[in-house]
Scaffold this motif. Structure first.
Motif, mmCIF file in Angstrom:
data_model
loop_
_atom_site.group_PDB
_atom_site.id
_atom_site.type_symbol
_atom_site.label_atom_id
_atom_site.label_comp_id
_atom_site.label_asym_id
_atom_site.label_seq_id
_atom_site.Cartn_x
_atom_site.Cartn_y
_atom_site.Cartn_z
ATOM 1 N N VAL A 1 0.879 -1.171 0.000
ATOM 2 C CA VAL A 1 0.000 0.000 0.000
ATOM 3 C C VAL A 1 0.909 1.210 0.000
ATOM 4 C CG1 VAL A 1 -1.788 1.279 1.221
ATOM 5 C CG2 VAL A 1 -1.804 -1.237 1.268
ATOM 6 N N ARG A 2 0.878 1.958 -1.102
ATOM 7 C CA ARG A 2 1.756 3.117 -1.279
ATOM 8 C C ARG A 2 0.956 4.401 -1.094
ATOM 9 N NH1 ARG A 2 4.457 2.912 -6.839
ATOM 10 N NH2 ARG A 2 5.628 1.241 -5.846
ATOM 11 N N GLY A 3 1.386 5.201 -0.162
ATOM 12 C CA GLY A 3 0.753 6.495 0.073
ATOM 13 C C GLY A 3 1.776 7.604 -0.004
ATOM 14 N N ARG A 4 1.287 8.833 0.103
ATOM 15 C CA ARG A 4 2.177 10.001 0.048
ATOM 16 C C ARG A 4 2.237 10.729 1.382
ATOM 17 N NH1 ARG A 4 0.813 13.211 -5.378
ATOM 18 N NH2 ARG A 4 0.189 14.649 -3.770
ATOM 19 N N ASP A 5 1.385 10.353 2.315
ATOM 20 C CA ASP A 5 1.262 11.065 3.579
ATOM 21 C C ASP A 5 1.557 10.101 4.733
ATOM 22 O OD1 ASP A 5 0.304 12.269 5.938
ATOM 23 O OD2 ASP A 5 -1.356 13.249 4.919
ATOM 24 N N THR A 6 2.660 10.346 5.441
ATOM 25 C CA THR A 6 3.070 9.464 6.532
ATOM 26 C C THR A 6 2.010 9.399 7.625
ATOM 27 O OG1 THR A 6 5.379 9.945 6.065
ATOM 28 C CG2 THR A 6 4.901 9.036 8.221
ATOM 29 N N ALA A 7 1.405 10.523 7.962
ATOM 30 C CA ALA A 7 0.380 10.533 9.012
ATOM 31 C C ALA A 7 -0.818 9.690 8.594
ATOM 32 C CB ALA A 7 -0.055 11.966 9.314
ATOM 33 N N ARG A 8 -1.201 9.746 7.326
ATOM 34 C CA ARG A 8 -2.319 8.929 6.833
ATOM 35 C C ARG A 8 -1.965 7.447 6.933
ATOM 36 N NH1 ARG A 8 -7.520 9.086 4.117
ATOM 37 N NH2 ARG A 8 -7.057 9.280 1.937
ATOM 38 N N LEU A 9 -0.744 7.087 6.550
ATOM 39 C CA LEU A 9 -0.318 5.689 6.642
ATOM 40 C C LEU A 9 -0.275 5.217 8.089
ATOM 41 C CD1 LEU A 9 2.430 5.639 3.883
ATOM 42 C CD2 LEU A 9 0.153 4.590 3.771
ATOM 43 N N ASP A 10 0.155 6.082 9.000
ATOM 44 C CA ASP A 10 0.149 5.732 10.425
ATOM 45 C C ASP A 10 -1.273 5.482 10.906
ATOM 46 O OD1 ASP A 10 2.919 5.956 10.554
ATOM 47 O OD2 ASP A 10 2.871 8.000 11.395
ATOM 48 N N HIS A 11 -2.200 6.331 10.483
ATOM 49 C CA HIS A 11 -3.609 6.161 10.842
ATOM 50 C C HIS A 11 -4.147 4.836 10.285
ATOM 51 C CE1 HIS A 11 -7.877 6.977 11.363
ATOM 52 N NE2 HIS A 11 -8.024 6.675 10.091
ATOM 53 N N LEU A 12 -3.841 4.547 9.039
ATOM 54 C CA LEU A 12 -4.320 3.304 8.427
ATOM 55 C C LEU A 12 -3.680 2.081 9.072
ATOM 56 C CD1 LEU A 12 -4.472 4.391 4.698
ATOM 57 C CD2 LEU A 12 -6.407 3.903 6.222
ATOM 58 N N ASP A 13 -2.448 2.215 9.519
ATOM 59 C CA ASP A 13 -1.780 1.132 10.241
ATOM 60 C C ASP A 13 -2.611 0.727 11.455
ATOM 61 O OD1 ASP A 13 0.188 -0.659 11.200
ATOM 62 O OD2 ASP A 13 1.290 0.943 12.191
ATOM 63 N N VAL A 14 -3.037 1.712 12.235
ATOM 64 C CA VAL A 14 -3.871 1.441 13.413
ATOM 65 C C VAL A 14 -5.218 0.885 12.981
ATOM 66 C CG1 VAL A 14 -5.061 2.512 15.370
ATOM 67 C CG2 VAL A 14 -2.703 3.171 14.821
ATOM 68 N N ARG A 15 -5.821 1.472 11.967
ATOM 69 C CA ARG A 15 -7.142 1.049 11.488
ATOM 70 C C ARG A 15 -7.125 -0.407 11.022
ATOM 71 N NH1 ARG A 15 -11.614 -0.629 11.012
ATOM 72 N NH2 ARG A 15 -13.095 0.013 9.429
ATOM 73 N N LEU A 16 -6.059 -0.826 10.349
ATOM 74 C CA LEU A 16 -6.001 -2.205 9.848
ATOM 75 C C LEU A 16 -5.887 -3.215 10.986
ATOM 76 C CD1 LEU A 16 -3.779 -1.822 6.672
ATOM 77 C CD2 LEU A 16 -6.263 -2.121 6.805
ATOM 78 N N TRP A 17 -5.256 -2.840 12.093
ATOM 79 C CA TRP A 17 -5.224 -3.750 13.241
ATOM 80 C C TRP A 17 -6.604 -3.857 13.859
ATOM 81 C CZ3 TRP A 17 -1.727 -7.073 13.138
ATOM 82 C CH2 TRP A 17 -0.407 -6.777 12.801
ATOM 83 N N ASP A 18 -7.407 -2.807 13.775
ATOM 84 C CA ASP A 18 -8.747 -2.804 14.372
ATOM 85 C C ASP A 18 -9.826 -3.306 13.414
ATOM 86 O OD1 ASP A 18 -7.647 -1.690 16.635
ATOM 87 O OD2 ASP A 18 -8.154 0.371 16.082
#
Length: 152
Positions: free
Chosen positions: A34-51
């Motif tokens: 999963v390639r994104g351009r925004d580190t904060a968005r990827l961090d948010h999605l990281d948490v979301r995928l665990w949940d």
């Protein structure tokens, strides 16, 4: 030869759409980047995928075990986990050889964001002009409908 699938999100955000698509990709046996351009968005999605409903094993790039991750979230252009499926978020770059060399490329974009829609149109034009097959899917009425297809 792979194809680019454009997902125009109009009723559900990426937080809902991405886990669903990743579940399907993993169900097909694909490793995913999963390639994104925004580190904060990827961090948010990281948490979301665990949940997310169901377990979506994944990791953030930059760790010692990137190559082992079935799903890897990154803001870099490389694919250290040997993924056969590429997901582009927020207009992250996708090259024609990445499309043709993968099982599937998914380009997700928010229909409520004019810049994202414009960037997706640019990506469609560039990839189809390079000979990549592509499909355009929209979330009209809450379900996905194929609206356009460009053959190879």
């Amino acid at each position: 030869m792979g194809a680019a699938f454009f997902y125009h999100m109009t009723t559900q955000p990426v937080d809902v759409t991405l886990p669903m698509l990743l579940g399907k990709a993993r169900g097909a046996g694909w490793r995913v980047v999963v390639r994104g351009r925004d580190t904060a968005r990827l961090d948010h999605l990281d948490v979301r995928l665990w949940d997310a409903d169901g377990f979506l094993a994944h990791g953030r790039s930059g760790g010692a075990h990137d190559a082992d991750q079935p799903i890897l979230l990154t803001d870099a252009g490389d694919v250290p986990n040997g993924a056969t499926c590429l997901v582009s978020l927020d207009g992250a770059e996708v090259l024609p050889d990445e499309v043709t060399g993968s099982e599937r490329t998914m380009i997700l974009f928010d229909g409520g964001d004019g810049d994202a829609v414009m960037r997706a149109r640019e990506q469609w034009k560039a990839l189809t002009a390079a000979g990549c097959p592509a499909q355009y899917w929209s979330q009209e009425g809450g379900r996905w409908e194929k609206k356009a297809e460009h053959p190879a």
